[in-house]
Scaffold this motif. Sequence first.
Motif, PDB file in Angstrom:
ATOM      1  N   LEU A 103       0.832  -1.206   0.000  1.00 24.72           N
ATOM      2  CA  LEU A 103       0.000   0.000   0.000  1.00 24.72           C
ATOM      3  C   LEU A 103       0.865   1.255   0.000  1.00 24.72           C
ATOM      4  N   PHE A 104       1.906   1.224   0.817  1.00 23.66           N
ATOM      5  CA  PHE A 104       2.771   2.405   0.927  1.00 23.66           C
ATOM      6  C   PHE A 104       3.466   2.680  -0.409  1.00 23.66           C
ATOM      7  N   GLN A 105       3.939   1.627  -1.049  1.00 23.65           N
ATOM      8  CA  GLN A 105       4.603   1.814  -2.336  1.00 23.65           C
ATOM      9  C   GLN A 105       3.641   2.356  -3.380  1.00 23.65           C
ATOM     10  N   ARG A 106       2.433   1.834  -3.363  1.00 25.02           N
ATOM     11  CA  ARG A 106       1.425   2.303  -4.320  1.00 25.02           C
ATOM     12  C   ARG A 106       1.157   3.799  -4.110  1.00 25.02           C
ATOM     13  N   ILE A 107       0.989   4.167  -2.844  1.00 25.10           N
ATOM     14  CA  ILE A 107       0.705   5.575  -2.515  1.00 25.10           C
ATOM     15  C   ILE A 107       1.895   6.450  -2.905  1.00 25.10           C
ATOM     16  N   LEU A 108       3.092   5.974  -2.583  1.00 23.66           N
ATOM     17  CA  LEU A 108       4.307   6.747  -2.886  1.00 23.66           C
ATOM     18  C   LEU A 108       4.439   6.985  -4.391  1.00 23.66           C
ATOM     19  N   GLN A 109       4.259   5.923  -5.162  1.00 28.97           N
ATOM     20  CA  GLN A 109       4.401   6.055  -6.620  1.00 28.97           C
ATOM     21  C   GLN A 109       3.317   6.979  -7.180  1.00 28.97           C
ATOM     22  N   ASN A 110       2.114   6.877  -6.649  1.00 32.21           N
ATOM     23  CA  ASN A 110       1.031   7.766  -7.108  1.00 32.21           C
ATOM     24  C   ASN A 110       1.322   9.218  -6.752  1.00 32.21           C
ATOM     25  N   THR A 111       1.889   9.425  -5.568  1.00 35.64           N
ATOM     26  CA  THR A 111       2.210  10.795  -5.149  1.00 35.64           C
ATOM     27  C   THR A 111       3.309  11.378  -6.043  1.00 35.64           C
ATOM     28  N   ILE A 112       4.274  10.550  -6.414  1.00 35.44           N
ATOM     29  CA  ILE A 112       5.328  11.007  -7.327  1.00 35.44           C
ATOM     30  C   ILE A 112       4.716  11.352  -8.692  1.00 35.44           C
ATOM     31  N   ARG A 113       3.809  10.493  -9.150  1.00 36.32           N
ATOM     32  CA  ARG A 113       3.158  10.747 -10.451  1.00 36.32           C
ATOM     33  C   ARG A 113       2.312  12.028 -10.402  1.00 36.32           C
ATOM     34  N   ASP A 114       1.642  12.233  -9.265  1.00 32.35           N
ATOM     35  CA  ASP A 114       0.859  13.471  -9.109  1.00 32.35           C
ATOM     36  C   ASP A 114       1.775  14.690  -9.225  1.00 32.35           C
ATOM     37  N   PHE A 115       2.975  14.578  -8.636  1.00 34.27           N
ATOM     38  CA  PHE A 115       3.927  15.688  -8.715  1.00 34.27           C
ATOM     39  C   PHE A 115       4.294  15.962 -10.173  1.00 34.27           C
ATOM     40  N   TYR A 116       4.555  14.884 -10.927  1.00 35.22           N
ATOM     41  CA  TYR A 116       4.888  15.041 -12.348  1.00 35.22           C
ATOM     42  C   TYR A 116       3.774  15.774 -13.093  1.00 35.22           C
ATOM     43  N   ARG A 117       2.530  15.369 -12.796  1.00 35.64           N
ATOM     44  CA  ARG A 117       1.383  15.976 -13.489  1.00 35.64           C
ATOM     45  C   ARG A 117       1.292  17.474 -13.170  1.00 35.64           C
ATOM     46  N   ARG A 118       1.435  17.783 -11.860  1.00 35.70           N
ATOM     47  CA  ARG A 118       1.359  19.202 -11.462  1.00 35.70           C
ATOM     48  C   ARG A 118       2.476  20.004 -12.105  1.00 35.70           C
ATOM     49  N   GLN A 119       3.673  19.382 -12.150  1.00 40.46           N
ATOM     50  CA  GLN A 119       4.835  20.064 -12.724  1.00 40.46           C
ATOM     51  C   GLN A 119       4.607  20.331 -14.210  1.00 40.46           C
ATOM     52  N   LYS A 120       3.989  19.370 -14.875  1.00 38.59           N
ATOM     53  CA  LYS A 120       3.726  19.512 -16.306  1.00 38.59           C
ATOM     54  C   LYS A 120       2.794  20.694 -16.559  1.00 38.59           C
ATOM     55  N   VAL A 121       1.717  20.762 -15.752  1.00 33.65           N
ATOM     56  CA  VAL A 121       0.753  21.857 -15.905  1.00 33.65           C
ATOM     57  C   VAL A 121       1.431  23.188 -15.588  1.00 33.65           C
ATOM     58  N   ARG A 122       2.242  23.191 -14.503  1.00 30.05           N
ATOM     59  CA  ARG A 122       2.922  24.425 -14.091  1.00 30.05           C
ATOM     60  C   ARG A 122       3.880  24.897 -15.181  1.00 30.05           C
ATOM     61  N   SER A 123       4.647  23.968 -15.742  1.00 24.08           N
ATOM     62  CA  SER A 123       5.633  24.359 -16.747  1.00 24.08           C
ATOM     63  C   SER A 123       4.942  24.860 -18.009  1.00 24.08           C
ATOM     64  N   MET A 124       3.753  24.313 -18.291  1.00 27.25           N
ATOM     65  CA  MET A 124       3.003  24.777 -19.452  1.00 27.25           C
ATOM     66  C   MET A 124       2.598  26.242 -19.272  1.00 27.25           C
ATOM     67  N   TRP A 125       2.104  26.550 -18.063  1.00 24.18           N
ATOM     68  CA  TRP A 125       1.702  27.931 -17.774  1.00 24.18           C
ATOM     69  C   TRP A 125       2.911  28.863 -17.724  1.00 24.18           C
ATOM     70  N   THR A 126       4.017  28.359 -17.150  1.00 17.48           N
ATOM     71  CA  THR A 126       5.229  29.187 -17.068  1.00 17.48           C
ATOM     72  C   THR A 126       5.721  29.541 -18.457  1.00 17.48           C
ATOM     73  N   THR A 127       5.715  28.547 -19.349  1.00 13.25           N
ATOM     74  CA  THR A 127       6.159  28.782 -20.722  1.00 13.25           C
ATOM     75  C   THR A 127       5.262  29.809 -21.392  1.00 13.25           C
ATOM     76  N   LEU A 128       3.972  29.646 -21.167  1.00 12.72           N
ATOM     77  CA  LEU A 128       2.995  30.554 -21.766  1.00 12.72           C
ATOM     78  C   LEU A 128       3.200  31.983 -21.268  1.00 12.72           C
ATOM     79  N   MET A 129       3.363  32.109 -19.951  1.00 14.22           N
ATOM     80  CA  MET A 129       3.514  33.442 -19.357  1.00 14.22           C
ATOM     81  C   MET A 129       4.846  34.070 -19.746  1.00 14.22           C
ATOM     82  N   SER A 130       5.909  33.245 -19.753  1.00  8.44           N
ATOM     83  CA  SER A 130       7.230  33.795 -20.071  1.00  8.44           C
ATOM     84  C   SER A 130       7.292  34.242 -21.532  1.00  8.44           C
TER      85      SER A 130
END
Lengths: 195, 114
Positions: free
Chosen positions: A65-92
Amino acid sequence: MHSGVTKLASRNELSEFLAAAERRAYKQALFAVRDEHIALDIVQDAMLKLAEKYGDKSLSELPMLFQRILQNTIRDFYRRQKVRSMWTTLMSSLTSQHDDSEHDPLDTLQDGDNNSQSPRPDSSLEQSQLLVIIENELIKLPARQREAFLLRYWEDLNTAETAAAMGCSEGSVKTHCSRATHTLAAALLAQGIKL
Amino acid sequence: MKYDTNTSKIKEILNSSAAQLAPHTLEKLRNARSRALEHQRTRHNVPVFAWLGHNNGNESSPISRPYNWIVAALFIACLISGASIWHNYATEHDISEVDIAILTDDVPLHALLD
């Protein structure tokens, strides 16, 4: 006396499990996100989710369970980072003309003579060098390959458990592990290291 | 070319790496663990009528057993008195309707047949 509360994993057991798993979890997150603070946040989130949602599960279920949660949390970070970088690129791209005048060359000036990062005191030791090389090669691996490799060979999960933790088929796990092992071996051999 | 890696050797190296974490990182991990343990979920086997005090002797509950019984008794008393008031009101209403009908000579035939 019977209390109306059934705790399959007691507080002490959960504490011991987390204490045993937290260092490896942190390193796994660090390999994935390459930032100490973010890695710590990810591990903290994973621990909190495990305790809140699955704190009453049996001890044997916790590693998976812990590994599943950990991997999902890492993937969530990737997703957020992707959205953030998209907006950063757009704004910059919209504000790039103004930023040029504010750039200070001293911010990015390389100081070759005065390296502020001190060398590792035990850098002469073969083990430390090997550690750094292996960690660097692990970081270079594609995310899914690294995930499969670490779960399978570091966390000692079997193929089925690794597949469950990664949310993919056992066949995919075998493929990821095989490719990761091959890539690591080739990279280490290229540096004159044979394990 | 066939490459092979000793995964147990890599595991050993990674374990030694995890054992060498900086003290401030370990401290933060310890804090994170404590925080998580404070939120540990526990499984409560609470029956449907637990609010009446039959929750298997969970005496530490702030809602004590006598208090639950008092609340239940008050609830039942309210129900009974409510039903009684409604019955009286409905009876009076029927009688007054018949009285008005007699006074206005609007008594329907079926009322006289009774």
